[in-house]
Design an enzyme around this catalytic site. Structure first.
Site, PDB file in Angstrom:
ATOM      1  CB  ILE A 166      44.558  35.622  47.491  1.00 20.03           C
ATOM      2  CG1 ILE A 166      43.276  36.116  46.704  1.00 20.03           C
ATOM      3  CG2 ILE A 166      45.574  35.238  46.297  1.00 20.03           C
ATOM      4  CD1 ILE A 166      43.688  37.697  46.005  1.00 20.03           C
ATOM      5  CG  ASN A 215      44.747  37.145  37.049  1.00 14.43           C
ATOM      6  OD1 ASN A 215      44.200  37.967  36.071  1.00 14.43           O
ATOM      7  ND2 ASN A 215      43.910  35.947  37.318  1.00 14.43           N
ATOM      8  CE  LYS A 270      28.756  36.790  35.944  1.00 18.68           C
ATOM      9  NZ  LYS A 270      29.972  37.058  34.916  1.00 18.68           N
ATOM     10  CB  ALA A 320      31.733  46.884  45.149  1.00 15.91           C
ATOM     11  CE1 TYR A 321      36.952  43.632  39.226  1.00 16.89           C
ATOM     12  CE2 TYR A 321      36.606  45.443  37.687  1.00 16.89           C
ATOM     13  CZ  TYR A 321      37.170  44.165  37.958  1.00 16.89           C
ATOM     14  OH  TYR A 321      38.106  43.568  37.249  1.00 16.89           O
ATOM     15  N   GLY A 322      34.861  48.862  40.945  1.00 17.13           N
ATOM     16  CA  GLY A 322      35.780  50.104  40.651  1.00 17.13           C
ATOM     17  C   GLY A 322      36.470  50.616  41.788  1.00 17.13           C
ATOM     18  CB  VAL A 323      35.733  51.351  45.371  1.00 19.56           C
ATOM     19  CG1 VAL A 323      36.418  51.725  46.667  1.00 19.56           C
ATOM     20  CG2 VAL A 323      34.569  52.549  44.809  1.00 19.56           C
ATOM     21  CB  THR A 331      36.841  36.331  31.455  1.00 16.79           C
ATOM     22  OG1 THR A 331      36.277  37.578  32.085  1.00 16.79           O
ATOM     23  CG2 THR A 331      38.158  36.418  30.913  1.00 16.79           C
TER      24      THR A 331
END
Length: 280
Positions: free
Chosen positions: A67, A93, A99, A196-199, A236
């Site tokens: 992607i 997905n 981490k 960053a993941y949350g945004v 995961t």
């Protein structure tokens, strides 16, 4: 040339050589009437995952799809258009997360995370929306982290992300602004949360709502349903071994949304967790 495949239904799952993606492919192989495509950026890993499912008596197909590579997206879309006249189920997905202990500078983490999770997911839709068949189902795998991240934004940002009239251009601008401010080390004082993941997942959830509204407006009679969802906290490589859910349990809500029955009108343009619409 019209092949018999033109009438065959087809489901495509991005980033599905492991984790939740692989579990989604497994469930669709058992429940979806049609061809199911496991996709991965790495052909070797993708084909190994297909073999693993073959040993369980399942028969997914494989197509390369990265992607982060627009040409790869376009090549895949052209393949499905030629072979199946489009796609019936698309599950976006593919995603990445650094981490917690990773020492990569936050600005870099922000840029890399948003490139894949938001901008590349957006590219998937830009290319694939043209080949989603009537009655199609589109599922964007987001996260409950998007809600907690939203609640940590300042009030101005919260209002903008919750505004039902937000445009795709505005959302893209906001996501880019986060990256730029994170690189300058100014994101917290500008009202952003320190994730960053949350945004990136705020972006995915809001993008899903925007695209669903556009589908309703531009293809009102095609019965396509598009939703964002949270699979839960799943064991995961991304989430680690302490998470309570197995990947197969994590696949339940995405698969439920992918298999909403013909003629269903809802959910559409919603954020769904545990098969239940969540307040955004």
């Amino acid at each position: 040339m019209v092949s018999f495949y033109m009438s065959t239904r087809v489901a495509v799952v991005t980033g599905s050589n492991k984790g939740i993606g692989l579990a989604i492919v497994r469930a669709l192989c058992k429940q979806f009437e049609g061809d199911v495509y496991l996709t991965a950026r790495n052909v070797g890993r993708g084909e190994a995952a297909v073999k693993a499912l073959n040993s369980e008596g399942l028969k997914p197909m494989f197509h390369q799809l990265d992607i982060d590579d627009l040409n790869s997206i376009k090549t895949a879309a052209e393949f499905f258009k030629q072979k199946y006249a489009g796609v019936d189920v698309l599950i976006n997905n593919a995603a990445i997360a650094f981490k917690v202990a990773d020492t990569t500078p936050f600005g870099t983490q922000a840029e890399v995370t948003l490139k894949t999770n938001f901008f590349s997911t957006r590219n998937m839709w830009t290319v694939f929306n043209e080949i989603i068949k009537p009655g199609g189902r589109v599922v964007n795998v987001s996260s409950m982290v998007s809600i907690s991240a939203l609640n940590k934004c300042n009030l101005d940002l919260q209002q903008r992300f919750r505004n039902e009239n937000i445009t795709e251009e505005e959302l893209v601008e906001l996501m880019q602004r986060f990256v730029d401010e994170a690189k300058k080390g100014e994101h917290k004082e500008r009202g952003w949360p320190d994730t960053a993941y949350g945004v990136s997942k705020i972006g995915v959830t809001v993008l899903s709502m925007i695209h669903a509204r556009r589908l309703t407006k531009e293809r009102p009679n095609d019965g396509i349903l598009l939703n964002a969802c949270c699979p839960g906290w799943v064991r995961t490589d991304m989430a680690g071994p302490k998470a309570p859910k197995s990947p197969d349990e994590g696949a339940v809500t995405p698969v439920y949304l992918a298999l909403l029955p013909p003629g269903a009108k809802e959910p559409h343009g919603q954020f769904v967790s545990e098969k239940t619409v969540q307040k955004w």
